[in-house]
Scaffold this motif. Sequence first.
Motif, PDB file in Angstrom:
ATOM      1  N   LEU A  73       0.934  -1.313  -0.048  1.00  0.00           N
ATOM      2  CA  LEU A  73       0.058  -0.147  -0.029  1.00  0.00           C
ATOM      3  C   LEU A  73       0.922   1.223   0.042  1.00  0.00           C
ATOM      4  O   LEU A  73       1.536   1.293   0.916  1.00  0.00           O
ATOM      5  N   ALA A  74       0.621   2.075  -0.704  1.00  0.00           N
ATOM      6  CA  ALA A  74       1.474   3.291  -1.069  1.00  0.00           C
ATOM      7  C   ALA A  74       0.808   4.386  -1.073  1.00  0.00           C
ATOM      8  O   ALA A  74      -0.446   4.404  -1.863  1.00  0.00           O
ATOM      9  N   LEU A  75       1.116   5.650  -0.598  1.00  0.00           N
ATOM     10  CA  LEU A  75       0.401   6.913  -0.507  1.00  0.00           C
ATOM     11  C   LEU A  75       0.577   7.446  -2.099  1.00  0.00           C
ATOM     12  O   LEU A  75       1.969   7.705  -2.293  1.00  0.00           O
ATOM     13  N   ALA A  76      -0.178   7.764  -2.929  1.00  0.00           N
ATOM     14  CA  ALA A  76       0.014   8.210  -4.230  1.00  0.00           C
ATOM     15  C   ALA A  76      -0.528   9.803  -4.697  1.00  0.00           C
ATOM     16  O   ALA A  76      -1.155   9.889  -5.647  1.00  0.00           O
ATOM     17  N   PHE A  77      -0.244  10.390  -3.719  1.00  0.00           N
ATOM     18  CA  PHE A  77      -0.405  11.958  -3.683  1.00  0.00           C
ATOM     19  C   PHE A  77       0.922  12.531  -3.148  1.00  0.00           C
ATOM     20  O   PHE A  77       1.734  11.967  -2.334  1.00  0.00           O
ATOM     21  N   GLU A  78       1.340  13.634  -3.744  1.00  0.00           N
ATOM     22  CA  GLU A  78       2.379  14.448  -3.241  1.00  0.00           C
ATOM     23  C   GLU A  78       2.086  15.325  -2.055  1.00  0.00           C
ATOM     24  O   GLU A  78       0.851  16.016  -2.095  1.00  0.00           O
ATOM     25  N   SER A  79       2.807  15.150  -1.048  1.00  0.00           N
ATOM     26  CA  SER A  79       2.721  16.073   0.159  1.00  0.00           C
ATOM     27  C   SER A  79       2.462  17.442  -0.176  1.00  0.00           C
ATOM     28  O   SER A  79       3.287  18.191  -1.068  1.00  0.00           O
ATOM     29  N   ALA A 715     -11.363  13.450  -7.952  1.00  0.00           N
ATOM     30  CA  ALA A 715     -12.046  13.631  -9.336  1.00  0.00           C
ATOM     31  C   ALA A 715     -12.457  12.792 -10.089  1.00  0.00           C
ATOM     32  O   ALA A 715     -13.385  12.407 -10.769  1.00  0.00           O
ATOM     33  N   ASP A 716     -11.401  11.556 -10.183  1.00  0.00           N
ATOM     34  CA  ASP A 716     -11.628  10.486 -11.151  1.00  0.00           C
ATOM     35  C   ASP A 716     -12.486   9.347 -10.305  1.00  0.00           C
ATOM     36  O   ASP A 716     -12.921   8.233 -10.922  1.00  0.00           O
ATOM     37  N   GLY A 717     -13.057   9.642  -9.192  1.00  0.00           N
ATOM     38  CA  GLY A 717     -14.034   8.676  -8.425  1.00  0.00           C
ATOM     39  C   GLY A 717     -12.897   7.494  -7.640  1.00  0.00           C
ATOM     40  O   GLY A 717     -13.773   6.484  -7.126  1.00  0.00           O
ATOM     41  N   GLY A 718     -11.749   7.643  -8.008  1.00  0.00           N
ATOM     42  CA  GLY A 718     -10.985   6.449  -7.306  1.00  0.00           C
ATOM     43  C   GLY A 718     -10.842   6.494  -5.564  1.00  0.00           C
ATOM     44  O   GLY A 718     -11.341   7.457  -5.017  1.00  0.00           O
ATOM     45  N   GLN A 719      -9.975   5.642  -5.185  1.00  0.00           N
ATOM     46  CA  GLN A 719      -9.985   5.526  -3.888  1.00  0.00           C
ATOM     47  C   GLN A 719      -8.969   6.608  -3.191  1.00  0.00           C
ATOM     48  O   GLN A 719      -8.256   6.891  -3.838  1.00  0.00           O
ATOM     49  N   ILE A 720      -9.171   7.174  -2.145  1.00  0.00           N
ATOM     50  CA  ILE A 720      -8.624   8.508  -1.555  1.00  0.00           C
ATOM     51  C   ILE A 720      -7.215   8.051  -1.137  1.00  0.00           C
ATOM     52  O   ILE A 720      -6.980   6.674  -0.639  1.00  0.00           O
ATOM     53  N   GLY A 721      -6.306   8.654  -1.358  1.00  0.00           N
ATOM     54  CA  GLY A 721      -4.812   8.472  -1.062  1.00  0.00           C
ATOM     55  C   GLY A 721      -4.140   7.671  -1.593  1.00  0.00           C
ATOM     56  O   GLY A 721      -2.770   7.630  -1.365  1.00  0.00           O
ATOM     57  N   VAL A 722      -4.383   6.806  -2.324  1.00  0.00           N
ATOM     58  CA  VAL A 722      -3.629   5.728  -3.078  1.00  0.00           C
ATOM     59  C   VAL A 722      -3.866   5.875  -4.659  1.00  0.00           C
ATOM     60  O   VAL A 722      -4.752   6.399  -5.094  1.00  0.00           O
TER      61      VAL A 722
END
Length: 722
Positions: A73-79, A715-722
């Motif tokens: 599991l990896a966080l896929a957003f930029e801090s 915006a694309d309806g995907g899971q938050i954070g990943v």
Amino acid sequence: MSKEIENHRVLNRSANEPFSSILEKHVSRRSIMQGGLGVAAMSVLGGFGLAGCSDSDDGGEAQAGELPEKTALALAFESIAGSMTDAVVVPEGYTAQVLIPWGTPLNNMAPDWSADRTMTSEIQANSVGMQHDGMYHFPLSEAEASSDFLLALNNEYIDQSALWAPQGGATNADSGARPADEVRTEINAHGVTIVRVQKQSNGTWTHVPNSPYNRRFTSATPMELSGPVAGSDYVVTAYSSDGTMTRGTNNNCASGYTPWGTYLTCEENWPEVFVKDSGREMDDDRLDIPTGRGRYGWETAAGAAGETQNEFSRFNATPSGATAADDYRNEPRTFGYIVEIDPYTNTRAVKRTALGRFRHEGCWPGKLVEGEPVVFYSGHDSRNEYIYKFVSDALWDPADANQAGGNYDRLAIGAKYMDQGTLYVAKFNADGTGQWLPLTPDATTQDGQRLSTALGLASDDLAGIIIHTCDAADLMGATPMDRPEWGAVDPVSGEVYMTLTNNSQRTEAGTAPTYTNSGSDIDELGVGYATAPVNGPNPRPDNEGGQVIRWREPSPDETTFEWEVFVFGAAATDSNNLSGLTELNQFASPDGLWYDDRGDGQGILWIETDNGYDGVANYTNDQLLAVVPSSVSLAEGDAAVIDASDQAQLKRFAVGPNGCEVTGIFATPDKTALFINIQHPGNWPADPNANVQDATTVTSGDVRPRASTVVIQKADGGQIGV
Ligand code: FEO
Ligand code: CA
Ligand code: CA
Ligand code: CA
């Protein structure tokens, strides 16, 4: 025993440090828990053993008997950078909308909100309350659990300037008698809101006006007392001569929930709504019931024309009648509890007194195991107060699990698990171990007395122990903490995280503690620490940054545990920046916390802040951060699990508007919508008349501020954070 674990599974599929090696270090740096480490270590492995090893998978095949391979599991957003604007900020690709701000009408008894609304007690009783805090979601069906559910929401306190803005402020706010209807309105702005919310076809969320589930609990709503204190002389009042009922819940801060589908709302800074000028007893002083005037002067409306059932005079606990059944001397003893609400039915709320009486921040269920007791963790958010754990007598039966939307007696199940059991308080040892100390009449205090005797109670007076929870904890030798706020439990490993927000009254090593009521005639009895020197989990004097700690227990009813600091808050430039934070994740005063059980048991820990420390506040408003705990580990010699080498793992996800605190948090079961609360914003949301609107719009000009829930989605309806 750790060697046995290492030998059983081949965990290393990457260049990362093997988890077995991490565990070895983790074990070697502290004394081994007697008889329990193997189980604890197994649960840790079961929780996230594979996770730290699989993010650069080398293709190793799972052997028979091994756990299946998992995707890291990896966080896929930029801090995101810090922000100091009148707007919510979220990462690129995300949206944030305002939902159910204060004053949103729940039904046709309340007109729609407008910025010039003169709030009345009637309108407020039928609208969303003020200053949103803890919350939780309750599905109406499993199929639509992520798009249509009941939202239970705490309304912690009031902002009188916003509440009374059209008239320029509260009448007689600081002196003189408060007008009856203003007091009623303020009472109705507190408590809990239950409201049905739905996701619409366009992806935005709305509440459902006039839903039969929509409901308010206020600081005047009749409630039941249950558990050891119920029916005792301690809670006899003119309202309830048999001590089984009270009115209202106050200053409901963090929340909790039960496995059987009820909401737990937690009474935190309630003592200040009362006054008691004479006839004070030990618990009045320990919990700091004021003299003179209550926080909002509600008691000054006593005797006003139209006062019914002593609705105002009950806030004055000064004895005035011949007996307790003739006045409200015991009214404060009907507060300070965990309150259980069934959001699905029209039943009364129940105060579960077995879980202790103090300034409860929140209440979190431990890992649920069939045939084992049900456990709840809670903390007392005051300086140098304690962490508690309740262990049920009844053993968990999965048949009691919530049936979404079902109309049946969940509070009877609550009584089964929450009215009989043992309350413990935590003692943290410097070597990374700890004990849960029982708060029972027959427990033995630090100096060898029976606890009931040491408190001056009858020998089997459990109700008395509960009324005097804090003094009992003092006598048992509990560890004074840096203001315990929210907890969160990894449902797989059972590890418990808790925020310790800050503590200006933490003193240097070697200093003598001072006592809250020093010099009074009750000085012999514990009476709490006004100041306390640093200790293991609270190692920084004048602690402005706060920290998140973590502990693990071999099984739910175990009385030993192992602990470590997970992360220290600090400004990046601080000399005591023990977790090596940078500009991109510096934070202080962690408060809200939520364990997001995604990723095959790896999970995401979400951390919210309620910061008053300039070192960070001069860079950013309050915020929400995220970290995958399985991506960080404790290395030999580090002060905390998150250290300088882990900075890429702890990321800032959202920042709130000026003046706010970010609190309350959960995601829908499909993890496509993250709900948070923005409490006490200074000048937000941007459109003063709208209920639903974009949370990221910067306010122009001055608006009447409204605390609100904010829904964050991709915006694309995907899971938050990943
Ligand atoms: Fe209401 Fe401890 O925060
Ligand atoms: Ca809080
Ligand atoms: Ca706080
Ligand atoms: Ca580390």
